[in-house]
Design an enzyme around this catalytic site. Structure first.
Site, PDB file in Angstrom:
ATOM      1  CD  GLU A 108      -2.167  61.855 -26.452  1.00 31.86           C
ATOM      2  OE1 GLU A 108      -3.109  62.490 -25.907  1.00 31.86           O
ATOM      3  OE2 GLU A 108      -1.341  62.376 -27.210  1.00 31.86           O
TER       4      GLU A 108
ATOM      5  CD  GLU B 237      -8.234  66.168 -28.708  1.00 29.07           C
ATOM      6  OE1 GLU B 237      -7.978  65.326 -27.842  1.00 29.07           O
ATOM      7  OE2 GLU B 237      -9.266  66.882 -28.675  1.00 29.07           O
TER       8      GLU B 237
END
Length: 548
Positions: free
Chosen positions: A456, A259
């Site tokens: 997600e 991320e």
């Protein structure tokens, strides 16, 4: 054994059934030369040759015509802002490729992919671990396990999302195995510990190389950005004929857990615990040097000596600290200065990595994406403390996600956001969470920036409430719908009866734009996508498909 899905949007048709049977028994010890282009013929109406962009806004790089841009950045799976259908992918286990570089449990993987195809999923996602592929030395790449997987995924007519995972596996939520950074990189870190992120007490975090040294040749003569670029270039060269076909998407890892963020809330060794605010990660010598230079550039030299002294510790709540409390230092001139620098460095890191990835994969036909973390705790406070320590300058007075969305759009990259399954009412009151509010803000930011949004789930969920929340988010009028959704994660529990039925219903609902109904026990449409059919097929493979 074949699973057929008459209503599937699969583009691939087998030319040789005999070769398909032969490939099913492929050995775990197979080795591959450089892979040749696939021997499949494309027949769908939405093929690469016929597909067109239908986005309301399209970023066109300076000097390129729109026509050229469309050809170079063709969609790899069908979806547009006017098309409510959302393809669903499923994440494969973290240890899909073993430390020895081979595909893990190939028979079980084969059965699992067969089952997923029968459930109507678009494809699967896998991490291409830096610590596995380049572990034997600089620019010594081993892609063999991934070559085995790509052939198997292609055989089943599925698509593949591949994550360029430049982070360590282990020490965070859901990490079930340990894959450190390459040994030769760890050796350099042992010589120069400032290569990794450091907190104010001097704790080093080995999850990811500090962005402070992005442009410094600290990895045996190469900069980290050069190392990441060489890795991606090697991937493109090895799988040239598959990228844009079976390999539909390349996700560029840009930090811990892949991320774009700082490792501000590490779970390893109990350092952080939910809903702690985390800590700023700006105390390696490269970050401190950058902060000092930034302070001097605006005539505030004394502000560049250190990060905030009053920002508390990992497990604190906002009101425990002078910096993050309701009217704290975060809202002062100094606080704004620090957050502009801290978040700006993160944006710069993402910009450099995505620029490099675009140059490498441009014209390949594959989508590019990047992931942003869903840090929803303390979202309902003024300072948004947990977001600030992670590098997202998002407060009551400052939008932290619009600059990120604009940076993604600059490179034509899909923004993949987590926590799509969460509801506000499920969260503890003292944590001041609002995952729903956060998702809406990100939807609005991507819509305003003209950036595609994918999603997600953040945690392992199998219940209808979580799936229903994703469906509701997608059809929300508050911002962008989703271009794709990736479900976390394929494991033994997913194939259990009720869990599997929930997934099948969810996939169907997403294909129908959230307007689908529960699946019938009987097939009246000839789709082969009903509960009875799926249960029958799964029963035949359940022992092999249930990956541990």
């Amino acid at each position: 054994m074949e699973l057929t899905l008459n209503s599937s949007s699969s583009l691939i048709k087998r030319k040789d059934a005999k070769s398909s049977r032969n490939q099913e028994s492929s050995s775990n010890n197979m080795t591959f030369a450089k892979m040749k282009p696939p021997t499949y013929q494309f027949q769908a109406k939405n093929s690469v040759k016929e597909m067109k962009f239908t986005h309301e806004k399209t970023f066109t790089p300076e000097g390129e015509t729109l026509e050229k841009w469309e050809k170079l950045h063709v969609l790899s799976y069908p979806h547009s802002k006017n098309d409510a259908s959302v393809p669903v992918f499923v994440m494969l286990p973290l240890d899909t490729v073993t430390m020895s570089g081979h595909l893990n449990k190939p028979r079980a993987m084969n059965a699992s992919l067969m089952a997923l195809k029968g459930a109507g999923v678009e494809g699967v996602m896998v991490d291409a671990w830096w610590g596995l592929v380049e572990k034997d030395g600089p620019m010594n790449y081993n892609w063999e396990g991934y070559a085995e997987l790509i052939q198997m995924v292609q055989k089943h007519g599925l698509k593949l999302q591949v994550v360029m995972s430049f982070h360590q596996c282990g020490g965070n939520v859901g990490d079930s195995c340990s894959i450190p950074l390459p040994p030769w990189v760890l050796e350099e870190i042992s010589k120069n510990p400032d290569l990794v992120y450091t907190d104010k007490s001097g704790r080093r975090n080995p999850e990811y190389i500090s962005l402070g040294c992005d442009s410094v040749p600290v990895l045996r003569g190469r900069t980290p950005i050069q190392v990441y670029s060489d890795f991606m270039r090697s991937f493109r060269e090895r799988f040239e004929g598959y990228i844009g076909g079976v390999i539909a998407e390349i996700q560029v890892g840009m930090g811990p857990c892949g991320e774009l963020r700082y490792p501000s809330y590490p779970e390893s060794n109990g350092t952080w615990r939910f809903p702690g605010i985390g800590e700023f990660q700006c105390y390696d010598k490269y970050m401190k040097s950058s902060l000092q230079a930034y302070a001097e550039s605006i005539g505030k030299t004394n502000w560049g000596t250190s990060g905030p002294h009053d920002a508390g510790e990992y497990k604190n709540l906002p009101e425990d600290t002078e910096f993050f409390r309701r009217d704290g230092t975060w809202n002062s001139e100094y606080g704004k200065f620090f957050m502009e620098w801290y978040s700006g460095k993160l944006l710069e890191h993402g910009d450099q990595l995505l620029s490099s990835a675009k140059g490498i994969f441009q014209g390949s036909g594959a989508k590019l994406s990047g992931k942003v973390a869903g840090i929803h705790w303390h979202y309902n406070t003024r300072s948004h403390a947990a977001e600030l320590t992670a590098g997202y300058y998002n407060t009551r007075n400052h939008d932290g996600y619009l600059p990120i969305a604009k940076m993604f759009n600059k490179h034509g990259v899909v923004l993949n956001f987590t926590c799509m399954e969460m509801k506000d009412g499920e969260q503890p009151e003292h944590a001041n969470c609002s995952p729903e509010g956060l998702v809406k803000q990100v939807q609005n930011a991507t819509r305003q920036a003209g950036t595609e949004l994918a999603g997600e789930n953040a945690l392992e969920r199998y219940d209808s409430s979580a799936f229903g929340q994703v469906v509701a988010t997608n059809r929300s009028d508050s911002g962008n719908g989703l271009t794709a959704f990736t479900y976390l994660r394929m494991n033994k529990r997913l194939f259990e009866g009720q869990n599997w039925q929930q997934l099948v219903e969810f996939v169907k609902n997403m294909k129908e734009g959230g307007h689908g109904r529960r699946l019938s026990k009987e097939d009246t449409t000839g789709s082969d996508l009903y509960v009875g059919f799926v249960k029958g097929k799964i029963a035949e493979n359940v022992e092999e498909a249930a990956l541990v």
